[in-house]
Write a protein that holds these residues in place. Structure first.
Motif, PDB file in Angstrom:
ATOM      1  N   SER A 169       0.642  -1.256   0.048  1.00 50.90           N
ATOM      2  CA  SER A 169       0.026   0.185  -0.053  1.00 50.90           C
ATOM      3  C   SER A 169       0.697   1.373  -0.099  1.00 50.90           C
ATOM      4  CB  SER A 169      -1.037  -0.021   1.390  1.00 50.90           C
ATOM      5  OG  SER A 169      -0.347  -0.290   2.551  1.00 50.90           O
ATOM      6  N   ASP A 170       1.977   1.443   0.711  1.00 50.05           N
ATOM      7  CA  ASP A 170       2.797   2.568   0.779  1.00 50.05           C
ATOM      8  C   ASP A 170       4.031   2.591  -0.165  1.00 50.05           C
ATOM      9  OD1 ASP A 170       2.454   3.888   4.140  1.00 50.05           O
ATOM     10  OD2 ASP A 170       1.351   2.278   3.514  1.00 50.05           O
ATOM     11  N   THR A 171       4.018   3.901  -0.887  1.00 52.58           N
ATOM     12  CA  THR A 171       4.941   3.993  -1.646  1.00 52.58           C
ATOM     13  C   THR A 171       6.064   4.588  -0.816  1.00 52.58           C
ATOM     14  OG1 THR A 171       3.643   4.361  -3.685  1.00 52.58           O
ATOM     15  CG2 THR A 171       5.827   5.214  -3.622  1.00 52.58           C
ATOM     16  N   LEU A 172       7.194   4.044  -1.003  1.00 51.07           N
ATOM     17  CA  LEU A 172       8.521   4.681  -0.274  1.00 51.07           C
ATOM     18  C   LEU A 172       9.559   4.889  -1.260  1.00 51.07           C
ATOM     19  CD1 LEU A 172       6.874   3.125   2.267  1.00 51.07           C
ATOM     20  CD2 LEU A 172       9.316   3.192   3.300  1.00 51.07           C
ATOM     21  N   CYS A 210       6.964  17.498  -6.270  1.00 53.17           N
ATOM     22  CA  CYS A 210       5.987  16.637  -6.953  1.00 53.17           C
ATOM     23  C   CYS A 210       4.725  16.012  -5.868  1.00 53.17           C
ATOM     24  CB  CYS A 210       6.235  15.572  -8.017  1.00 53.17           C
ATOM     25  SG  CYS A 210       7.304  16.404  -9.368  1.00 53.17           S
ATOM     26  N   ARG A 211       5.418  15.537  -4.959  1.00 53.25           N
ATOM     27  CA  ARG A 211       4.739  14.687  -3.892  1.00 53.25           C
ATOM     28  C   ARG A 211       5.057  15.099  -2.415  1.00 53.25           C
ATOM     29  NH1 ARG A 211       6.464   8.973  -6.630  1.00 53.25           N
ATOM     30  NH2 ARG A 211       6.023   9.623  -8.748  1.00 53.25           N
ATOM     31  N   PRO A 212       4.514  16.224  -1.924  1.00 54.01           N
ATOM     32  CA  PRO A 212       4.752  16.724  -0.575  1.00 54.01           C
ATOM     33  C   PRO A 212       4.318  15.469   0.396  1.00 54.01           C
ATOM     34  CG  PRO A 212       3.275  18.240  -1.845  1.00 54.01           C
ATOM     35  CD  PRO A 212       3.392  16.961  -2.643  1.00 54.01           C
ATOM     36  N   GLU A 213       3.761  14.655   0.281  1.00 55.60           N
ATOM     37  CA  GLU A 213       3.439  13.631   1.194  1.00 55.60           C
ATOM     38  C   GLU A 213       4.497  12.343   1.066  1.00 55.60           C
ATOM     39  OE1 GLU A 213       1.565  12.069  -2.459  1.00 55.60           O
ATOM     40  OE2 GLU A 213       1.848  14.207  -1.562  1.00 55.60           O
ATOM     41  N   ALA A 214       5.419  12.288   0.245  1.00 55.00           N
ATOM     42  CA  ALA A 214       6.241  11.469   0.013  1.00 55.00           C
ATOM     43  C   ALA A 214       7.090  10.807   1.402  1.00 55.00           C
ATOM     44  CB  ALA A 214       7.281  11.669  -0.988  1.00 55.00           C
ATOM     45  N   LYS A 215       6.914   9.424   1.295  1.00 53.68           N
ATOM     46  CA  LYS A 215       7.786   8.998   2.441  1.00 53.68           C
ATOM     47  C   LYS A 215       9.075   8.375   1.953  1.00 53.68           C
ATOM     48  CE  LYS A 215       3.439   7.579   4.931  1.00 53.68           C
ATOM     49  NZ  LYS A 215       2.799   6.641   5.383  1.00 53.68           N
ATOM     50  N   ILE A 216      10.297   8.938   2.724  1.00 54.01           N
ATOM     51  CA  ILE A 216      11.615   8.947   2.347  1.00 54.01           C
ATOM     52  C   ILE A 216      12.407   8.338   3.438  1.00 54.01           C
ATOM     53  CG2 ILE A 216      13.446  10.231   1.331  1.00 54.01           C
ATOM     54  CD1 ILE A 216      11.449  12.199   0.373  1.00 54.01           C
ATOM     55  N   VAL A 217      13.246   7.276   2.977  1.00 54.02           N
ATOM     56  CA  VAL A 217      14.222   6.748   3.683  1.00 54.02           C
ATOM     57  C   VAL A 217      15.748   7.071   3.198  1.00 54.02           C
ATOM     58  CG1 VAL A 217      15.125   4.766   5.007  1.00 54.02           C
ATOM     59  CG2 VAL A 217      12.535   4.932   4.866  1.00 54.02           C
ATOM     60  N   VAL A 218      16.721   7.698   3.838  1.00 56.41           N
ATOM     61  CA  VAL A 218      18.180   7.831   3.410  1.00 56.41           C
ATOM     62  C   VAL A 218      18.853   6.953   4.353  1.00 56.41           C
ATOM     63  CG1 VAL A 218      19.962   9.230   3.155  1.00 56.41           C
ATOM     64  CG2 VAL A 218      17.485  10.146   2.685  1.00 56.41           C
ATOM     65  N   MET A 219      19.598   5.957   3.762  1.00 53.26           N
ATOM     66  CA  MET A 219      20.596   5.319   4.652  1.00 53.26           C
ATOM     67  C   MET A 219      21.923   5.059   4.232  1.00 53.26           C
ATOM     68  SD  MET A 219      18.912   1.385   3.970  1.00 53.26           S
ATOM     69  CE  MET A 219      17.543   1.222   2.748  1.00 53.26           C
ATOM     70  N   GLY A 220      22.889   4.910   5.017  1.00 54.75           N
ATOM     71  CA  GLY A 220      24.006   4.632   4.482  1.00 54.75           C
ATOM     72  C   GLY A 220      25.273   4.857   5.315  1.00 54.75           C
ATOM     73  N   ASP A 221      26.542   4.508   4.918  1.00 51.37           N
ATOM     74  CA  ASP A 221      27.637   4.972   5.796  1.00 51.37           C
ATOM     75  C   ASP A 221      28.027   6.239   5.321  1.00 51.37           C
ATOM     76  OD1 ASP A 221      30.186   5.453   6.684  1.00 51.37           O
ATOM     77  OD2 ASP A 221      30.917   3.633   5.751  1.00 51.37           O
ATOM     78  N   LEU A 222      27.576   7.337   6.125  1.00 52.97           N
ATOM     79  CA  LEU A 222      27.649   8.787   5.725  1.00 52.97           C
ATOM     80  C   LEU A 222      29.273   9.152   6.257  1.00 52.97           C
ATOM     81  CD1 LEU A 222      24.284  10.105   6.214  1.00 52.97           C
ATOM     82  CD2 LEU A 222      25.183   8.991   4.272  1.00 52.97           C
ATOM     83  N   ASN A 223      30.009   8.374   6.736  1.00 54.17           N
ATOM     84  CA  ASN A 223      31.192   8.709   7.252  1.00 54.17           C
ATOM     85  C   ASN A 223      31.533   9.970   7.825  1.00 54.17           C
ATOM     86  OD1 ASN A 223      33.701   6.998   6.622  1.00 54.17           O
ATOM     87  ND2 ASN A 223      32.866   7.107   4.347  1.00 54.17           N
ATOM     88  N   GLY A 224      30.464  10.110   9.012  1.00 55.54           N
ATOM     89  CA  GLY A 224      30.467  11.150   9.923  1.00 55.54           C
ATOM     90  C   GLY A 224      29.375  10.985  11.008  1.00 55.54           C
TER      91      GLY A 224
END
Length: 340
Positions: A169-172, A210-224
């Motif tokens: 159901s949920d777009t990520l 375009c999609r103010p309600e967008a569900k977003i996940v940023v992941m990673g080794d950001l080295n800080g």
């Protein structure tokens, strides 16, 4: 260190309440990130500086060591999944698609029927980021890889982007990152990580436009750490002590600043270089999937070793310098829960 006992019991009880054990629609999805520390195959690639990771190379990287590495990484990821295999997995430091196919096809992860999102990056050593997803949980809609330009034609690892439907159901929108290292000094190299963070932020902003309600996940080794200048391009802090703004990003590991545990240990000091950053739309409690406020670190005993000359334990790596240790990774896995 984190105690996984109580959290594991909580997740299991929660999942029972949600009806997973009873065969009903799944309502808990675990998202894991793991820097796996040089997951290379044993073959020499003519266009990559991977000669050390061959049977005749300086590290004497044999098929036996490679096979053990695959089994170790799968064990760590299975442990990170808790009562079920992880729904979505972000990885850093994988050499190519071949190692990913073997990881999800020849280990305990095979039961998860994982899809793979990967492309070779311009990294000189040939280490890439990747996304794995359980096909039963996540349906991929599209994926892209965004370049990060530094200077004089120099590029670092691409930013992986994948859009899909989680839980039917949920777009990520997922971003998987491995920001430039601190080589040359943290302060002198910070501009490179700021450049990478700015690429991610620009893509996040374009999605929201375009999609103010967008569900977003940023992941990673950001080295800080979470409060560095590069991290603050993406997120100004955690979500625990402030009102949630849907249009902002929040670092679920911000609370680990100054703590005596984390995902990485350097010279006796714990810190967190591995991050899971989520949009306010995953924290505001309005509708659909919602994220746990705090990221957790998987610190099971088998992933650790005693640190000589210091009090406490550290992640047990595959290599320490050029010496083969036979461990898992110099980082620990981290995860969040997404729940309906």
């Amino acid at each position: 260190m984190f105690s996984r006992g109580l959290s594991g019991v909580f997740v299991f009880v929660f999942c029972l309440i949600c009806g997973i054990a009873g065969g009903q629609e799944r309502a808990c999805f675990r998202v894991v990130f793991y820097n796996v520390e040089n997951l290379f195959d044993t073959r020499k690639d003519s266009v990559k500086a991977d000669g050390n990771f061959t049977p005749r190379g300086r590290l004497y990287w044999t098929k036996e060591r490679y096979s053990r590495k695959l089994l170790h990484i799968s064990r760590a990821l299975i442990e990170a999944g808790g009562e079920a295999l992880p729904s979505v997995i972000g990885l850093a430091e994988v050499e190519n698609r071949h190692v990913l196919v073997e990881l999800v096809g020849k280990t305990g992860l095979a039961e998860g029927d994982y899809g793979i999102v990967h492309a070779d990056s311009p990294d000189a050593r040939g280490i890439d980021v990747a996304l794995l997803y359980r096909k039963a949980d996540f349906r991929e809609l599209r994926s892209r890889f965004f370049p990060v330009e530094l200077e004089k034609g120099e590029r670092t690892r691409d930013i992986l982007y994948c859009e899909g439907v989680l839980g039917g159901s949920d777009t990520l929108h997922f971003f998987v990152c491995h920001f430039p290292s601190m080589r040359g000094g943290e302060a002198r190299s910070e501009w490179k990580r700021i450049r990478a963070a700015s690429v991610v932020k620009a893509k996040v902003d374009s999605i929201r436009l375009c999609r103010p309600e967008a569900k977003i996940v940023v992941m990673g080794d950001l080295n800080g750490k979470a409060n560095t200048r590069a991290q603050q391009v993406l997120s100004k802090g955690g979500a625990e002590k402030q009102a949630i703004v849907p249009s902002r990003l929040y670092n679920t590991g911000y609370y680990l600043l100054g703590r005596s545990h984390g995902s990485y240990r350097y010279r006796g000091e714990w810190q967190t270089l591995d991050h899971l950053i989520v949009s306010g739309t995953l924290l505001d409690g309005v509708r659909g999937l919602q994220s746990s406020v705090r990221m957790e670190v998987v610190a099971s005993d088998f992933l650790l070793e005693e640190e000589k000359g210091s009090y406490g334990k550290r992640p047990r790596p595959t290599y320490r310098g050029q010496r083969y240790v036979g461990g898992y990774s110099d980082h620990l896995p981290v995860f969040i829960e997404l729940r309906k």
